[in-house]
Scaffold this active site. Sequence first.
Site, PDB file in Angstrom:
ATOM      1  N   SER A 253       0.838  -1.198   0.000  1.00  0.00           N
ATOM      2  CA  SER A 253       0.000   0.000   0.000  1.00  0.00           C
ATOM      3  C   SER A 253       0.870   1.244   0.000  1.00  0.00           C
ATOM      4  O   SER A 253       1.683   1.449   0.909  1.00  0.00           O
ATOM      5  CB  SER A 253      -0.910   0.011   1.233  1.00  0.00           C
ATOM      6  OG  SER A 253      -1.550   1.270   1.352  1.00  0.00           O
TER       7      SER A 253
ATOM      8  N   HIS B  48      -1.557  -1.451  -3.996  1.00  0.00           N
ATOM      9  CA  HIS B  48      -2.785  -1.006  -3.348  1.00  0.00           C
ATOM     10  C   HIS B  48      -2.753   0.509  -3.207  1.00  0.00           C
ATOM     11  O   HIS B  48      -1.838   1.070  -2.589  1.00  0.00           O
ATOM     12  CB  HIS B  48      -2.919  -1.665  -1.975  1.00  0.00           C
ATOM     13  CG  HIS B  48      -4.265  -1.512  -1.358  1.00  0.00           C
ATOM     14  ND1 HIS B  48      -5.354  -2.274  -1.713  1.00  0.00           N
ATOM     15  CD2 HIS B  48      -4.712  -0.670  -0.390  1.00  0.00           C
ATOM     16  CE1 HIS B  48      -6.403  -1.932  -1.000  1.00  0.00           C
ATOM     17  NE2 HIS B  48      -6.046  -0.937  -0.192  1.00  0.00           N
TER      18      HIS B  48
ATOM     19  N   ASP C 182      -4.835   3.675  -1.850  1.00  0.00           N
ATOM     20  CA  ASP C 182      -5.933   4.107  -0.997  1.00  0.00           C
ATOM     21  C   ASP C 182      -6.389   5.509  -1.394  1.00  0.00           C
ATOM     22  O   ASP C 182      -5.633   6.480  -1.246  1.00  0.00           O
ATOM     23  CB  ASP C 182      -5.497   4.107   0.471  1.00  0.00           C
ATOM     24  CG  ASP C 182      -5.337   2.697   1.017  1.00  0.00           C
ATOM     25  OD1 ASP C 182      -6.284   1.909   0.892  1.00  0.00           O
ATOM     26  OD2 ASP C 182      -4.259   2.390   1.554  1.00  0.00           O
TER      27      ASP C 182
ATOM     28  N   MET D 141      -8.819   8.429  -0.552  1.00  0.00           N
ATOM     29  CA  MET D 141      -9.634   8.945   0.559  1.00  0.00           C
ATOM     30  C   MET D 141     -10.013  10.393   0.283  1.00  0.00           C
ATOM     31  O   MET D 141      -9.188  11.180  -0.190  1.00  0.00           O
ATOM     32  CB  MET D 141      -8.855   8.859   1.870  1.00  0.00           C
ATOM     33  CG  MET D 141      -8.291   7.486   2.177  1.00  0.00           C
ATOM     34  SD  MET D 141      -7.408   7.494   3.762  1.00  0.00           S
ATOM     35  CE  MET D 141      -6.593   5.904   3.716  1.00  0.00           C
TER      36      MET D 141
ATOM     37  N   HIS E  71      -8.584   1.287  -3.818  1.00  0.00           N
ATOM     38  CA  HIS E  71      -9.528   1.145  -2.712  1.00  0.00           C
ATOM     39  C   HIS E  71     -10.127   2.517  -2.407  1.00  0.00           C
ATOM     40  O   HIS E  71      -9.474   3.378  -1.829  1.00  0.00           O
ATOM     41  CB  HIS E  71      -8.776   0.568  -1.510  1.00  0.00           C
ATOM     42  CG  HIS E  71      -9.567   0.511  -0.252  1.00  0.00           C
ATOM     43  ND1 HIS E  71      -8.974   0.296   0.989  1.00  0.00           N
ATOM     44  CD2 HIS E  71     -10.896   0.635   0.000  1.00  0.00           C
ATOM     45  CE1 HIS E  71      -9.902   0.299   1.923  1.00  0.00           C
ATOM     46  NE2 HIS E  71     -11.078   0.504   1.354  1.00  0.00           N
TER      47      HIS E  71
ATOM     48  N   MET F 171     -12.221   5.045  -0.447  1.00  0.00           N
ATOM     49  CA  MET F 171     -12.843   5.365   0.843  1.00  0.00           C
ATOM     50  C   MET F 171     -13.424   6.763   0.695  1.00  0.00           C
ATOM     51  O   MET F 171     -12.888   7.748   1.213  1.00  0.00           O
ATOM     52  CB  MET F 171     -11.792   5.284   1.959  1.00  0.00           C
ATOM     53  CG  MET F 171     -11.416   3.859   2.309  1.00  0.00           C
ATOM     54  SD  MET F 171      -9.948   3.711   3.357  1.00  0.00           S
ATOM     55  CE  MET F 171      -8.677   3.593   2.098  1.00  0.00           C
TER      56      MET F 171
ATOM     57  N   MET G  74     -11.675  -5.443   5.813  1.00  0.00           N
ATOM     58  CA  MET G  74     -10.826  -4.528   6.558  1.00  0.00           C
ATOM     59  C   MET G  74     -10.484  -5.159   7.910  1.00  0.00           C
ATOM     60  O   MET G  74     -11.386  -5.520   8.679  1.00  0.00           O
ATOM     61  CB  MET G  74     -11.519  -3.182   6.766  1.00  0.00           C
ATOM     62  CG  MET G  74     -11.741  -2.383   5.484  1.00  0.00           C
ATOM     63  SD  MET G  74     -10.221  -1.964   4.609  1.00  0.00           S
ATOM     64  CE  MET G  74      -9.357  -0.988   5.860  1.00  0.00           C
TER      65      MET G  74
ATOM     66  N   GLY H 181      -8.899   4.453   7.141  1.00  0.00           N
ATOM     67  CA  GLY H 181      -8.571   5.868   7.234  1.00  0.00           C
ATOM     68  C   GLY H 181      -7.118   6.188   7.445  1.00  0.00           C
ATOM     69  O   GLY H 181      -6.624   7.199   6.949  1.00  0.00           O
ATOM     70  N   PHE H 182      -6.384   5.315   8.153  1.00  0.00           N
ATOM     71  CA  PHE H 182      -4.985   5.609   8.446  1.00  0.00           C
ATOM     72  C   PHE H 182      -4.159   4.328   8.435  1.00  0.00           C
ATOM     73  O   PHE H 182      -4.656   3.256   8.786  1.00  0.00           O
ATOM     74  CB  PHE H 182      -4.836   6.300   9.808  1.00  0.00           C
ATOM     75  CG  PHE H 182      -5.448   7.670   9.855  1.00  0.00           C
ATOM     76  CD1 PHE H 182      -4.724   8.776   9.432  1.00  0.00           C
ATOM     77  CD2 PHE H 182      -6.752   7.843  10.289  1.00  0.00           C
ATOM     78  CE1 PHE H 182      -5.291  10.042   9.461  1.00  0.00           C
ATOM     79  CE2 PHE H 182      -7.328   9.103  10.325  1.00  0.00           C
ATOM     80  CZ  PHE H 182      -6.596  10.210   9.903  1.00  0.00           C
ATOM     81  N   GLY H 183      -2.897   4.440   8.021  1.00  0.00           N
ATOM     82  CA  GLY H 183      -1.988   3.309   8.050  1.00  0.00           C
ATOM     83  C   GLY H 183      -1.365   3.136   9.417  1.00  0.00           C
ATOM     84  O   GLY H 183      -1.471   3.992  10.294  1.00  0.00           O
TER      85      GLY H 183
ATOM     86  N   ASP I  44      -6.838  -6.103   4.633  1.00  0.00           N
ATOM     87  CA  ASP I  44      -6.122  -4.827   4.651  1.00  0.00           C
ATOM     88  C   ASP I  44      -6.088  -4.271   6.072  1.00  0.00           C
ATOM     89  O   ASP I  44      -7.140  -3.998   6.664  1.00  0.00           O
ATOM     90  CB  ASP I  44      -6.827  -3.842   3.711  1.00  0.00           C
ATOM     91  CG  ASP I  44      -6.141  -2.487   3.651  1.00  0.00           C
ATOM     92  OD1 ASP I  44      -5.062  -2.322   4.256  1.00  0.00           O
ATOM     93  OD2 ASP I  44      -6.687  -1.585   2.980  1.00  0.00           O
ATOM     94  N   GLY I  45      -4.855  -4.118   6.628  1.00  0.00           N
ATOM     95  CA  GLY I  45      -4.703  -3.477   7.928  1.00  0.00           C
ATOM     96  C   GLY I  45      -3.959  -4.318   8.936  1.00  0.00           C
ATOM     97  O   GLY I  45      -4.390  -5.432   9.252  1.00  0.00           O
TER      98      GLY I  45
END
Length: 427
Positions: free
Chosen positions: A6, A31, A33, A35, A64, A66, A135, A140-142, A173-174
């Site tokens: 990511s 990946h 993200d 947002m 992805h 969001m 998820m 929202g945050f890594g 993811d996460g």
Amino acid sequence: MKIAPSILSADFANLKDDVSVVEQAGAEYLHIDIMDGHFVDNLTFGANVVKALRKHSKLVFDCHMMVDEPEKYITDLKQAGADIVGVHLEATPHIHRVLSQIKASGLKAEVVLNPGTPVMAAAEILPLVDQVLIMTVDPGFGGQAFIPETVAKVAEVAAYKKEHGLDFEIEVDGGINAETIKEVACAGATVAVAGSYVFKKLLNRMQLNLLVGGPVEYLPPGLLQAKKNERWVGADMGAVRLCQAKIKPLLAVGDFDSATEEQVKLVKETSQAICSLPAKKDYTDTEVALLEIERRYHPEQIIVYGATGGRSDHFLANLFSVLRLDFPTFVPKVCFKDCQNEIRFYLPGSYTLTKLEEMSYLSFISLTPVTKLTLPDEKYQLFEQDLSLPTAYVSNEFVGESASFSFDSGVLCVIQSKDDQRNNGRQ
């Protein structure tokens, strides 16, 4: 298991280089993200970043979203070069319509489920999708901690897929690392997004090798063949030698004024990136290469091969290459190696050198005044002294398998040197 690094955890100022490194490392997906600052608090990338990276990568772009109103972004992502577009079940009341729109555009469709969303809430649209993203942290945050309860959700999706004869990837993811990836793989996941673990634990801590010019006979025998799959940067004729050995350097640095036209052409065609020296040379090839390695790749260690040789001018020039750079950044990282010597630099602390059985001498050189240096003497006992330029302590005995030393201030250069005659006598 496919790995999808990511870029949320990459170096935003060097996205192209970071993506190139993970692609070489064997990643299959990238990946991305996206947002909007509304569906989640964070604001990150858009279609413009996807388009910019698409020119430099053949990875599967796993986008992805969001975002609120995800249907507004599908056309732009298609035109930018996305391959998979994921939509949160929680982001739209018309999930079937949005997923159908994604598939109609020729992209693969993914439904995304937050940790608090039950699997059965998506049951009606699972036959439509190409990928389900579970998820394993809140979005929202890594850098968040893995939520253990989500493993059961992965297993539930895998069981539903098997029971109904469906065909889709199961992505997580996460909080994915070397331990949690085993748990989700056993539960049925087939794609793992790894952001912080890849870019901060692996990429930014990796070793990079730098091959510089100088006499070939000073290189350890079989070096390039043995390390052809490692990360390489070449400085001047070092870059030429890498390319001739069919090693594709991440970066070639130099003016190549001693290379032939054919060699310069080979370097340009083989290297992933070129950094030319300015007309006014304020730095050596080695110095520029070290600076660029730090700026672009942030490795934990830089091994410089061919930098010492039997000539004192090569040795001294490369010592001063490090001295001219930023001490706190480079001193702990840089190691020079050739067929006879291994040279490292140390900041204050306590250290133990191991695997010294092939070395005959240890030399301690104070590059800046060193205080309270404690190290073994010829009888393997300890003594303490202060060193000021240009004082050096050189052992007169074979050091054995390990040696410890410590000091309180200054910068210390430690040279491990082989003695061919002594080594031959021991065999």
